[in-house]
Design an enzyme around this catalytic site. Structure first.
Site, PDB file in Angstrom:
ATOM      1  N   SER A  60       0.805  -1.221   0.000  1.00 52.96           N
ATOM      2  CA  SER A  60       0.000   0.000   0.000  1.00 52.96           C
ATOM      3  C   SER A  60       0.838   1.272   0.000  1.00 52.96           C
ATOM      4  CB  SER A  60      -0.911   0.014   1.234  1.00 52.96           C
ATOM      5  OG  SER A  60      -0.130  -0.097   2.416  1.00 52.96           O
ATOM      6  N   THR A 162      -2.458   3.240   4.124  1.00 54.30           N
ATOM      7  CA  THR A 162      -1.548   4.382   4.162  1.00 54.30           C
ATOM      8  C   THR A 162      -0.701   4.346   5.419  1.00 54.30           C
ATOM      9  OG1 THR A 162      -3.206   5.711   3.036  1.00 54.30           O
ATOM     10  CG2 THR A 162      -1.513   6.910   4.251  1.00 54.30           C
ATOM     11  N   THR A 180       1.626   7.060   0.572  1.00 56.64           N
ATOM     12  CA  THR A 180       0.785   5.937   0.147  1.00 56.64           C
ATOM     13  C   THR A 180       0.880   5.719  -1.353  1.00 56.64           C
ATOM     14  OG1 THR A 180      -1.484   5.065   0.265  1.00 56.64           O
ATOM     15  CG2 THR A 180      -1.239   7.379  -0.301  1.00 56.64           C
ATOM     16  N   ARG A 190      -6.452   9.079 -10.061  1.00 57.07           N
ATOM     17  CA  ARG A 190      -7.101   9.283  -8.766  1.00 57.07           C
ATOM     18  C   ARG A 190      -6.096   9.716  -7.717  1.00 57.07           C
ATOM     19  NH1 ARG A 190      -6.663   6.884  -3.272  1.00 57.07           N
ATOM     20  NH2 ARG A 190      -8.726   7.044  -2.308  1.00 57.07           N
ATOM     21  N   VAL A 191      -6.482  10.678  -6.909  1.00 53.91           N
ATOM     22  CA  VAL A 191      -5.691  11.135  -5.765  1.00 53.91           C
ATOM     23  C   VAL A 191      -6.570  11.045  -4.525  1.00 53.91           C
ATOM     24  CG1 VAL A 191      -4.519  13.100  -4.697  1.00 53.91           C
ATOM     25  CG2 VAL A 191      -4.230  12.663  -7.148  1.00 53.91           C
ATOM     26  N   GLY A 192      -6.043  10.467  -3.465  1.00 53.40           N
ATOM     27  CA  GLY A 192      -6.800  10.337  -2.231  1.00 53.40           C
ATOM     28  C   GLY A 192      -6.505  11.466  -1.261  1.00 53.40           C
ATOM     29  N   ASP A 193      -6.749  11.199   0.009  1.00 57.88           N
ATOM     30  CA  ASP A 193      -6.578  12.232   1.033  1.00 57.88           C
ATOM     31  C   ASP A 193      -5.128  12.426   1.453  1.00 57.88           C
ATOM     32  OD1 ASP A 193      -6.825   9.558   2.254  1.00 57.88           O
ATOM     33  OD2 ASP A 193      -6.537  10.626   4.129  1.00 57.88           O
ATOM     34  N   THR A 213      -6.099   7.363   7.792  1.00 59.34           N
ATOM     35  CA  THR A 213      -5.876   6.225   6.915  1.00 59.34           C
ATOM     36  C   THR A 213      -7.244   5.660   6.562  1.00 59.34           C
ATOM     37  OG1 THR A 213      -4.703   4.103   6.670  1.00 59.34           O
ATOM     38  CG2 THR A 213      -5.680   4.567   8.809  1.00 59.34           C
ATOM     39  N   GLY A 214      -7.310   4.922   5.467  1.00 61.85           N
ATOM     40  CA  GLY A 214      -8.586   4.343   5.062  1.00 61.85           C
ATOM     41  C   GLY A 214      -9.082   4.913   3.761  1.00 61.85           C
ATOM     42  N   LEU A 215     -10.398   4.979   3.604  1.00 62.94           N
ATOM     43  CA  LEU A 215     -11.011   5.425   2.355  1.00 62.94           C
ATOM     44  C   LEU A 215     -10.832   6.930   2.201  1.00 62.94           C
ATOM     45  CD1 LEU A 215     -12.672   4.539  -0.129  1.00 62.94           C
ATOM     46  CD2 LEU A 215     -14.732   5.075   1.192  1.00 62.94           C
ATOM     47  N   GLY A 216      -9.924   7.328   1.321  1.00 61.41           N
ATOM     48  CA  GLY A 216      -9.544   8.722   1.203  1.00 61.41           C
ATOM     49  C   GLY A 216     -10.670   9.648   0.823  1.00 61.41           C
TER      50      GLY A 216
END
Length: 305
Positions: A60, A162, A180, A190-193, A213-216
């Site tokens: 990850s 992350t 991450t 795609r870019v997360g948090d 951490t988790g679903l961004g």
């Protein structure tokens, strides 16, 4: 302004390093060694999470991270210091240590975030080496996913693990970093948090620090880490603050399409070294290192059981 109610006359537990998930143990160990050797706290964070970035068995983060649905490993990272200076990279490819590039963005540019090809060009100009980050293990997993091509995140599985690290140093100053490879099999681009200051990471040196951490997508929608810090500013403990924002995320996603696989966890530290972790669902754990008990894992409490 410091929260007098929270911080007056309370002994400070320092130094302290806190990071997400089991691979945070190795990251903490390296960061702790750096701190004890007199390195700067920022360098300790870069070195610490860099252990995870370089580990091909961590699916990850960095080298060995699972790719997007096009088979490309794309990386996000950010870093923040006690003076609220920050740097970030998103959608970075072919550079093993995005956290180190984020630090360079903070130190050498007038910007906070560089993305994509521009981030890569900057990294190369700073002497970083272009490398293939897709390991055989990750490539085989991607090819197996292609057989069905159904994007369905699995809670607490490495495609959202992350690594975020927070540190309270000997001077009583706060620092943080986050890195991450993002959600496995995500859409290209795609870019997360994780690279977003205020979502994946935030700190105020007068108050405390938090990371996610988790679903961004869920963290971005709620400016999660910034909200945890703001609640600590109002006098809440790290546990109370993490719990309230997790519950806010849960309530805002109860009828959302993402609820089926919603997992978000926060870690937080305040200025006196109180710390906590809290998550939507069970299974989130974090590594904590201090002089009193050394480096160990703790399990976070959760909203759901």
């Amino acid at each position: 302004m410091k929260n007098e109610k929270a911080f007056n006359d309370k002994p400070i537990r320092k130094p302290l390093v806190l990071s997400t998930w089991r691979h945070g143990l190795a990251a903490n160990e390296e960061a702790w060694k750096q701190l004890k050797n007199g390195e700067s706290t920022l360098d300790a964070i870069v070195a610490g999470v860099g252990v995870s970035e370089a580990d091909p068995n961590v699916a990850s983060v960095g080298y060995g991270g699972f790719p997007d649905r096009e088979g490309e490993v794309t990386l996000d990272a950010c870093i923040m210091d006690s003076n609220s200076n920050c740097g970030s990279v998103s959608f970075l490819q072919n550079i093993k240590h995005p956290i180190a590039v984020a630090k360079k963005v903070m130190e050498k540019t007038p910007h906070v975030m560089l993305s994509g090809e521009g981030a890569l060009q900057f990294a190369l100009s700073e002497g970083f080496i272009k490398e293939n980050l897709l390991t055989n293990r990750a490539e085989n997993a991607w090819k197996k996913w292609l057989e069905n091509s159904k994007y369905k995140p699995v809670i607490n599985i490495e495609n959202h693990d992350t690594i975020s690290m927070l540190a309270l140093d000997e001077a009583g100053d706060l620092y943080g970093g986050c890195t991450t490879s993002g959600a496995a099999w995500k859409l290209h681009g795609r870019v997360g948090d994780s690279p977003i200051i205020g979502a994946g990471l935030f700190l105020d040196n007068d108050v405390g620090a938090a990371a996610a951490t988790g679903l961004g997508e869920a963290v971005i929608r709620t400016a999660g880490s910034a909200m945890v810090v703001e609640l600590m500013r109002q006098g809440k403990t790290p546990m109370e603050a993490c719990k309230e924002i997790v519950e806010r995320i849960y309530n805002k996603h109860k009828n959302h399409k993402d609820m089926e696989y919603l997992q978000v966890g926060f870690i937080a530290i305040n200025k006196v070294g109180d710390y906590a972790g809290y998550s939507v669902r069970p299974g989130f754990n974090y590594a904590i290192c201090d002089d009193e008990k050394g480096n160990r894992m703790e399990s976070a409490l959760s909203k759901m059981t």
